[in-house]
Each structure stands twice: as C-alpha cells, then as structure tokens.
Motif scaffolding. Structure first.
Motif, PDB file in Angstrom:
ATOM      1  N   THR A 110       0.825  -1.212   0.000  1.00 53.85           N
ATOM      2  CA  THR A 110       0.000   0.000   0.000  1.00 53.85           C
ATOM      3  C   THR A 110       0.853   1.252   0.000  1.00 53.85           C
ATOM      4  OG1 THR A 110      -0.204  -0.151   2.378  1.00 53.85           O
ATOM      5  CG2 THR A 110      -1.996  -1.053   1.086  1.00 53.85           C
ATOM      6  N   PHE A 111       1.910   1.259   0.825  1.00 52.30           N
ATOM      7  CA  PHE A 111       2.717   2.477   0.880  1.00 52.30           C
ATOM      8  C   PHE A 111       3.485   2.668  -0.425  1.00 52.30           C
ATOM      9  CE2 PHE A 111       6.219   5.257   2.053  1.00 52.30           C
ATOM     10  CZ  PHE A 111       5.493   6.287   2.621  1.00 52.30           C
ATOM     11  N   LEU A 152       2.474   1.697  -3.333  1.00 46.99           N
ATOM     12  CA  LEU A 152       1.469   2.158  -4.300  1.00 46.99           C
ATOM     13  C   LEU A 152       1.165   3.646  -4.069  1.00 46.99           C
ATOM     14  CD1 LEU A 152      -0.480   1.157  -6.541  1.00 46.99           C
ATOM     15  CD2 LEU A 152      -2.212   0.949  -4.754  1.00 46.99           C
ATOM     16  N   LEU A 153       1.009   3.984  -2.798  1.00 46.88           N
ATOM     17  CA  LEU A 153       0.704   5.382  -2.466  1.00 46.88           C
ATOM     18  C   LEU A 153       1.835   6.282  -2.945  1.00 46.88           C
ATOM     19  CD1 LEU A 153      -1.292   7.269  -0.937  1.00 46.88           C
ATOM     20  CD2 LEU A 153       0.256   7.110   0.993  1.00 46.88           C
ATOM     21  N   TYR A 154       3.083   5.828  -2.669  1.00 45.87           N
ATOM     22  CA  TYR A 154       4.238   6.631  -3.100  1.00 45.87           C
ATOM     23  C   TYR A 154       4.224   6.803  -4.612  1.00 45.87           C
ATOM     24  CZ  TYR A 154       8.957   8.170  -4.011  1.00 45.87           C
ATOM     25  OH  TYR A 154      10.025   8.890  -4.447  1.00 45.87           O
ATOM     26  N   LEU A 173       1.652   6.590  -6.683  1.00 39.81           N
ATOM     27  CA  LEU A 173       0.539   7.442  -7.120  1.00 39.81           C
ATOM     28  C   LEU A 173       0.815   8.912  -6.812  1.00 39.81           C
ATOM     29  CD1 LEU A 173      -2.490   5.251  -6.050  1.00 39.81           C
ATOM     30  CD2 LEU A 173      -1.801   5.831  -8.376  1.00 39.81           C
ATOM     31  N   MET A 174       1.388   9.156  -5.616  1.00 46.32           N
ATOM     32  CA  MET A 174       1.666  10.539  -5.235  1.00 46.32           C
ATOM     33  C   MET A 174       2.712  11.145  -6.163  1.00 46.32           C
ATOM     34  SD  MET A 174      -0.267  11.370  -2.755  1.00 46.32           S
ATOM     35  CE  MET A 174      -1.519  10.307  -3.417  1.00 46.32           C
ATOM     36  N   SER A 175       3.812  10.388  -6.361  1.00 43.12           N
ATOM     37  CA  SER A 175       4.926  10.988  -7.097  1.00 43.12           C
ATOM     38  C   SER A 175       4.636  11.090  -8.592  1.00 43.12           C
ATOM     39  CB  SER A 175       6.203  10.193  -6.857  1.00 43.12           C
ATOM     40  OG  SER A 175       6.039   8.883  -7.337  1.00 43.12           O
TER      41      SER A 175
END
Lengths: 206, 250
Positions: free
Chosen positions: A64-65, A67-69, A71-73
């Motif tokens: 999840t992290f 993926l989050l990273y 998506l954010m970047s």
C-alpha cells in the motif's frame, strides 16, 4: 528527475527493513509485555506485539505504501504542482499586464497634461494677439475719429468765426443806423454817415 | 468486564493468502485499512483536483493546503535540495494522517496503533537517510557523528552520544506514534465503557455517567488533534533526518 533518483534507495530500504522489524526488534518487546497481558487476561497476546501478524502487516504496508508513493509521485503531486504553477504564472502575467496598463495610463495622463498645457499656452497667445490687434484697431479707429472730429471742429470754428464776423458786421451796421437815428433825433439835421461809422467802429473797438 | 479495551487492536484474518517462507500471509483488517487509507488519500487528492480550476474550490484548496503545508515543512527543514524527497515525505504524512483519522471512526481499525507498522515506516525513513547520505557524501556522511567546532578532548564522548542518538531515532520515531495512538484509543475505550457500565446501574448511574461521557467527548476532540499532530511530528522529524542526509556537517 528527482523522483526517479528517489525510487532507488527507497525500494532498497523497504526490502532491508522487513527482516529487521519482523525479526529481533519487535519480538523482544513481545516476550515481555505480551506475556504480562496473557497472564492477566488469559486469552491471546497483546495484539501489537503478536509477531505472527507481522508478515501480513509488513506485506500490506509495503504494497500500500509503495502504491501510495507511486501514485503521489507520478500522478497526484505533479497535478497539484501543475495547478499551483499555472496559477502562479497567471498571477505573474496578470500583474505584468496590470503594470503595463498602468504605465500606459500614466503615459496617457502625461500626454494629456502636456496637450492641456500646450493648449493653454496657445490659447493665452491667441488671446494676447487678439487683444493686441483689437487694441491697435481701436486705436486706429479712435485716431481716425479724432482726426475727423478735429476737422469737423475746425470747420465749425471757421463757421462760427464767419458767423460772428457777419454778426459783428451787422452789429456795426445796426449801430451806425441807430446812432444816425439817435443823432438825428437829438441834434437834428443830417450828420455825415462817414463820421458816424468812424465813431461807431472806435466805440466798438474800445 | 464485557468491554475489553485491547480487543480493538486485534488483527483479524479476512482472507488467507497462503504461506511464504513459513509465515502466514493473509489479508487482515490491518491490511484492509492500509488499502482504504491509500485509496482514500488518492481519491481525495484526485477528486479534489479534478477540476484543476484557477480559483480553487473548497476541496481543491484543502488538497493545495496539504501540498503546500508539507512542501513548506520540507523546504524549511532541509532546504530546496530536500524537495527531491517531497513525494516521500508527502506520502508518509498523508498515510499516517489518514490512518490516524480512520482510527477515529468507531469500529475502524487503527493501522498506526501497531508497532510493526510504525517501526517499518521509521526504518524506511532511517534507511533512506543512511543510503542517500552514503551515496551522496560517501565517508563524509560520518561527519554527522562529529559536529564541527567540538574540542578534541571531548570529541570521542560527543561521537558516542551522537551515535546513540542516531540509533535511537527509529525507535523514538516509531514508538512515539504507536504509543500515542494506542494509549489514546485505550483511554477512549475505557472512559466510554465507564459510561456503559455505570448507566446500567439505574438513575444514580446515569448521573454518574455524565462525567466519563464528558471525558469521552473531550478525549475524542483531543484524539483528533493528536491524530493530526502525530502525523505532523512524524513528517517534521522525517524532514529533519533527511536534512542530515543532505547536509551531514551541521
């Protein structure tokens, strides 16, 4: 560019930490507190210190992290920074445009004021000229009228003189006639007209 | 007592995914809430900025506020060079913040109340600091442990202190977040259970329950503050540690 450089160490880091976290560090904590809780309650270990749940949690955290990273970047942050950039540019543009318009206005005001000053001085000059030309015209007319008047006056005086002359002549004539008549009444007889005339003229002169 | 304040931290298996290297791998409530956290952060940012309007809507202003809040935090702590870590710090802040706030919903699981999660995040930060610091400065990174201007006689002592403080960073970083969330939720649960058990005693109990009820309400507000504050503290400390990686000779 910066993001690409970042991805390297991060993924390595993530790989490195899992054995550490799942292994020694947290497990030693578990043996103390977990045991105490078990003794008290009788069922299960204290959940945060139960190492059997660690692999799943770490796996899901990594997924999840990560993926989050990603998506954010790649998506969210470029988008927001885009929005902010566009706004900053727009504001800078608008300010530049406003400044340009202000400069134009200032120029226009300066031009207007100059034109106004020019017009004023021109009007002043025209007024001056007009006043001068009118003044000379008046002067000329006045002179002409004066001359005319003087002429007329001289003429009139001449006429008056002539009239007086005639009048005086008439007067001496009347005086001679009257004297003749008076003398006739007083002394009788006839007196020489020449003598009377001489007498009258001397009397008139005297 | 019927209500166990610890029960809320239990990991429940939702879907077993088999075994990898002798460890059970499963989709648990913790994993589910991590997915929800990621989904919520992403959905929030994407929906809020979908208009891409010049004059931001309310939601878009919140998204921009988050962006600028973290960006300023990072720039203040680590300078413009630190901005290369911006996606990392931003993800960390949003992940912790949303995980904490999710925990504020009744019956929801608090991801950050598990030491393994916070410790993993802290180790991620420290590993990034070490790896990036070594890559960028090589042995120069060790200057971090020897501050300039320290007289030679006491230098060994200072180095020892610096090393210890560096090693304790992941522990303090993870335990701070974990303990705050854990303690807050336990306290809330205990006060709330007082309300239930006292009001079961009849009218006098009802009157007596007013106090814990007030406390529960006040604690809930406080916990919202703590949720935000802990995410902020986590992110700020990350920024400061990253600053060490960028500029070891402080």
């Amino acid at each position: 560019m910066a993001q690409d450089q970042e991805t390297g160490p991060r993924t390595e880091a993530e790989g490195a930490l899992e054995p550490v976290a799942a292994g020694q560090g947290a497990e030693t904590l578990h043996t103390e507190t977990g045991a105490a809780y078990k003794a008290e309650d009788g069922g299960g270990t204290f959940p945060p210190f139960d190492p059997s749940t660690y692999p799943s949690q770490l796996l899901w955290l990594a997924i999840t992290f990560g993926l989050l990273y990603y998506l954010m970047s790649k998506v969210a942050l470029p988008r927001i920074s885009d929005i902010l950039e566009v706004r900053r540019d727009r504001i800078a543009d608008d300010i530049a445009e406003a400044e340009r318009l202000k400069r134009e206005t200032d120029d226009a005001i300066a031009a207007y004021e100059q034109a106004l000053a020019e017009a004023k001085s021109k009007a002043h000059a025209i007024a001056q000229d007009t006043r001068k030309s009118i003044g000379t015209e008046i002067e000329e007319k006045r002179k002409a009228i004066d001359a005319e008047n003087a002429e007329k006056m001289a003429e009139a005086e001449k006429r008056i003189d002539a009239t007086r002359e005639t009048a005086l002549e008439n007067v001496s004539e009347i005086a001679v006639d009257a004297t003749q008549a008076i003398v006739k009444q007083l002394i009788g007889g006839r007196t020489a007209k020449k003598d009377i005339e001489a007498a009258v003229s001397s009397a008139l002169r005297g | 007592m019927a209500i166990d304040p610890i029960k809320q931290f239990e990991i429940k298996e939702i879907l077993s995914l088999g075994e990898i290297g002798g460890a059970d791998i499963a989709l648990t409530n913790s994993g589910l809430f991590m997915i929800l956290t990621t989904a919520a952060v992403t959905a929030f940012l994407m929906l809020a900025t979908s208009g891409r309007t010049l004059v931001p809507s309310r939601w878009q202003s919140i998204a921009e506020l988050c962006y600028e809040f973290v960006a300023k935090m990072l720039r203040d702590a680590a300078g413009t060079e630190g901005m290369r870590f911006f996606p990392f710090v931003f993800s960390l802040f949003m992940f912790v913040l949303f995980a904490n706030l999710f925990g504020m919903f009744p019956y929801f699981f608090t991801v950050t109340s598990h030491i393994v999660v916070t410790f993993a995040l802290a180790m991620l930060v420290i590993s990034t600091v070490i790896i990036y610091g070594c890559m960028k400065h090589g042995f120069g990174f060790l200057k971090l442990f020897a501050p300039e201007g320290v007289p030679a006689p006491i230098l060994p002592m200072v180095v020892v202190i610096e090393v210890i403080s560096f090693l304790s960073r992941p522990v303090s970083l993870s335990v701070r977040l974990f303990a705050n969330m854990l303690a807050g939720h336990i306290t809330l649960k205990v006060f709330a259970s007082f309300v239930v058990s006292m009001s079961a005693l009849g009218f006098a109990g009802w009157l007596g329950a007013i106090l814990p009820l007030t406390m529960t309400v006040a604690m809930t507000a406080l916990e919202f503050l703590v949720s935000f504050l802990q995410a902020y503290v986590f992110a700020v400390l990350t920024c400061m540690y990253l600053n060490d990686a960028l500029h070891p000779s402080h």
